[in-house]
Design a protein around this motif. Sequence first.
Motif, short mmCIF file in Angstrom:
data_model
loop_
_atom_site.label_atom_id
_atom_site.label_comp_id
_atom_site.label_asym_id
_atom_site.label_seq_id
_atom_site.Cartn_x
_atom_site.Cartn_y
_atom_site.Cartn_z
N LYS A 97 10.62 108.14 13.16
CA LYS A 97 9.77 108.85 14.12
C LYS A 97 10.56 110.01 14.71
N VAL A 98 9.94 111.20 14.76
CA VAL A 98 10.59 112.36 15.37
C VAL A 98 9.77 112.79 16.58
N ARG A 138 6.31 124.73 19.93
CA ARG A 138 6.46 125.50 18.70
C ARG A 138 6.10 124.69 17.46
N VAL A 139 6.50 123.40 17.46
CA VAL A 139 6.16 122.55 16.32
C VAL A 139 4.65 122.28 16.31
N GLY A 140 4.06 122.13 17.50
CA GLY A 140 2.62 121.92 17.59
C GLY A 140 2.22 120.48 17.82
N VAL A 141 3.17 119.55 17.70
CA VAL A 141 2.91 118.14 18.01
C VAL A 141 4.10 117.57 18.78
N GLY A 142 3.86 116.51 19.54
CA GLY A 142 4.93 115.89 20.31
C GLY A 142 5.65 114.79 19.54
N GLU A 143 4.99 114.34 18.48
CA GLU A 143 5.55 113.20 17.74
C GLU A 143 5.01 113.21 16.32
N GLU A 144 5.85 112.88 15.36
CA GLU A 144 5.38 112.74 13.99
C GLU A 144 6.24 111.70 13.26
N THR A 145 5.64 111.05 12.30
CA THR A 145 6.38 110.10 11.46
C THR A 145 6.71 110.81 10.16
N VAL A 146 7.98 110.79 9.79
CA VAL A 146 8.41 111.50 8.58
C VAL A 146 9.17 110.56 7.65
N ASN A 147 9.14 110.89 6.37
CA ASN A 147 9.86 110.10 5.37
C ASN A 147 10.72 111.04 4.53
N PRO A 148 11.86 111.46 5.08
CA PRO A 148 12.71 112.39 4.33
C PRO A 148 13.33 111.72 3.11
N PRO A 149 13.71 112.52 2.12
CA PRO A 149 14.36 111.95 0.92
C PRO A 149 15.70 111.30 1.26
N ALA A 150 16.19 110.48 0.35
CA ALA A 150 17.39 109.68 0.60
C ALA A 150 18.64 110.53 0.87
N ASP A 151 18.66 111.78 0.37
CA ASP A 151 19.87 112.59 0.59
C ASP A 151 19.93 113.20 1.99
N THR A 178 16.13 105.20 8.14
CA THR A 178 14.74 104.76 8.28
C THR A 178 14.60 103.87 9.52
N GLY A 179 13.54 104.13 10.29
CA GLY A 179 13.31 103.30 11.48
C GLY A 179 13.88 103.90 12.75
N ASP A 180 14.73 104.93 12.61
CA ASP A 180 15.30 105.56 13.82
C ASP A 180 14.24 106.34 14.58
N GLU A 181 14.45 106.45 15.89
CA GLU A 181 13.65 107.35 16.73
C GLU A 181 14.54 108.56 17.03
#
Lengths: 158, 83
Positions: free
Chosen positions: B2-3, B12-25, B70-73
């Motif tokens: 969660k970011v 600027r981003v347009g949202v206060g919170e989003e869930t992301v799944n970045p690649p393993a690298d 994964t799972g970090d805030e």
Amino acid sequence: MIRVQTEDFDVGRELAALTDGRTDIGGLASFVGLVRDFVEPGGGTGDGNASIRAMTLEHYPGMTEKMLAEIEAEASRRWPLQASLVIHRHGRLLPGDRIVLVACAAAHREDAIQACSFLIDWLKTKAPFWKLEDTREGERWVAAKESDDLLAERWLKK
Amino acid sequence: MKVLYFAWLRQRVGVGEETVNPPADVATAGQLLDWLAAKSAGHAEALKNRSLVRIAINQEFAGLDAPVKTGDEIALFPPVTGG
């Protein structure tokens, strides 16, 4: 004790509650932060040059309370405090409104005064709050001041 | 993971919170910022000046080299101005 709230607080009542029924407190120091109506630098004194109509304080629920508790615990490690209190408001505030109350009670005045000064200096640079000013020229996020960083750094242990 | 975004980064981003799944690298906070900046023009604008971005991982201040998983805030915000 830490409180993060939208409501105003009664300074006299809060300070009295810290020391009521206690006979071991010799000194109580406090700091109250208020919303100013002028933009730095230059300034004004409510004489018609006022340019801030309101201020909205945003915060990070959860981390705010955690950081304030950590800062309060650090103050208690450094000075022998009998009691301490931090109340910080968030939401939309008007010029003259109270923002923050920091109070420290100790057996002796110097511990209370130093701890109070430390608490507000560290709060200003570590607690996740942000101020948005509503001015005649539009909205403006308040920028962090280097002078605040310097005030906080003087409490770093050498 | 969660970011969270606060203050002008949120605007600027347009949202206060989003869930992301970045690649393993994407293993550090700095790499996450690089990856997020490529998501949209708003993200890029918010993260343009890294000297004005503060990072908290699970509600603790962290640096660009701090590991993220994964799972970090993760919270991104400007230097704080309370008190």
